[in-house]
Design an enzyme around this catalytic site. Structure first.
Site, PDB file in Angstrom:
ATOM      1  N   LYS A  15       0.831  -1.198   0.000  1.00 26.97           N
ATOM      2  CA  LYS A  15       0.000   0.000   0.000  1.00 26.97           C
ATOM      3  C   LYS A  15       0.871   1.256   0.000  1.00 26.97           C
ATOM      4  CE  LYS A  15      -3.821  -2.505   2.128  1.00 26.97           C
ATOM      5  NZ  LYS A  15      -4.621  -2.857   3.310  1.00 26.97           N
ATOM      6  N   GLN A  39      -4.681  -1.583   9.440  1.00 30.95           N
ATOM      7  CA  GLN A  39      -4.606  -2.917   8.847  1.00 30.95           C
ATOM      8  C   GLN A  39      -5.201  -3.952   9.804  1.00 30.95           C
ATOM      9  OE1 GLN A  39      -3.603  -3.457   5.701  1.00 30.95           O
ATOM     10  NE2 GLN A  39      -4.020  -5.641   5.877  1.00 30.95           N
ATOM     11  N   ASP A  58     -11.128   2.483   3.793  1.00 35.70           N
ATOM     12  CA  ASP A  58     -11.477   1.059   3.687  1.00 35.70           C
ATOM     13  C   ASP A  58     -12.990   0.860   3.539  1.00 35.70           C
ATOM     14  OD1 ASP A  58      -9.325  -0.799   3.762  1.00 35.70           O
ATOM     15  OD2 ASP A  58      -8.937  -0.318   5.869  1.00 35.70           O
TER      16      ASP A  58
END
Ligand code: GUN
Length: 279
Positions: free
Chosen positions: A43, A87, A110
């Site tokens: 990422k 994460q 997200d």
């Protein structure tokens, strides 16, 4: 496809910068899960590639929940950050739900926050969750029609299975969701024109479980005992029957990252427009 998307985003980031708006993403990782480390590095690398500023916050595995909440509160308040990504999975002592709820919905790239999940249900969203959005982009860019098709999703996670089903429904698919308690799984998967597998069980879908000409999209990412990566579909046997199939690695994964970049640029664009009074 992921490269094409990232190239377009690179131009958008450059345009925003010309207008005085930089784009920033905070990536938070707690503990030392090796898979999470690989994802976080990918990422950050994508951010660098397209000109997004990124900063990593790596916390030890025994971090207290309150410490993470405090960090998120600080990141929420920073105007130079358009996205905050924590994460998953998180260590046992930390509630993922509470952490997701602490992220400002406007920075939730997200799309895990209940506000964003709700917007996906109604179809009026700013962000789509990255993996389902990546799957939809793969389908669209491949010229595969969803309308009226039998779509089967194997897996019902909040990250993939549930939102995936909703996006296929928005595209007018006839959607069936399967999971670990589904009886006669093969009977259901054999009906699928479009089969999305996101169950986290290596090579569970074999060629005899799909119909001729099916589209198979494999979201699985499993580490086998011999250290090789495998998807949730058995590639060779499925590829013999499928009209199209995504490999693991190199299929859905790069699209997920491209969609994270897209959400971050969307967030920055919304922030820029809001600052100029163009809500
Ligand atoms: N863990 C597995 N997939 C994801 C994802 O898309 N986002 C985050 N934050 N964590 C994950």
């Amino acid at each position: 496809m992921s490269q094409r998307i990232k190239n377009a985003l690179k131009n958008e980031v450059a345009q925003l910068k010309e207008n005085g708006k930089s784009v920033g993403l905070a990536v938070v990782i707690v503990g030392d899960d090796p898979a999470s480390r690989v994802y976080v590095n990918a990422k950050k690398k994508a951010c660098e590639e397209i000109g997004i500023y990124s900063e990593e916050h790596a916390l030890p595995g025994d971090t207290a929940e309150e410490t993470l909440w405090d960090l998120i509160a600080r990141l929420n308040g920073r105007a130079d950050l358009d996205g905050i990504l924590v994460q998953l999975p998180l260590p046992k002592q930390i509630s993922e739900e509470a952490v997701i709820n602490a992220i400002a919905p406007s920075k939730d790239v997200d799309a895990f926050h209940p506000v964003n999940v709700g917007k996906i249900m109604t179809g009026n969203f700013d962000f789509l969750p990255c993996t389902p959005a990546g799957v939809m982009a793969l389908i669209a860019e491949s010229g595969i029609e969803v309308e009226g098709k039998e779509c089967v999703v194997v897996g019902r996670s909040n990250i993939v299975g549930k939102p995936m089903s909703m996006l296929l429904l928005h595209r007018h698919g006839t959607v069936t969701i399967c999971h670990s308690r589904t009886r006669n799984l093969a009977e259901v998967t054999r009906r699928a024109d479009i089969l999305v597998v996101a169950a986290g069980r290596p090579e569970m879908i074999t060629g005899d479980m799909i119909k001729d000409g099916a589209v198979v999209i494999d979201v699985g990412m499993n580490r086998l005992e011999d250290k090789k990566l495998a998807g949730d579909a058995h590639f060779e046997s499925c590829a013999r029957k499928a009209a199209a199939i995504t490999p693991v690695p190199g299929g859905v994964g790069p699209m997920t990252i491209a969609m994270l970049m897209k959400n971050t640029v969307t967030s920055a664009t919304l922030a820029y427009n809001a600052a100029r009074g163009e809500v």
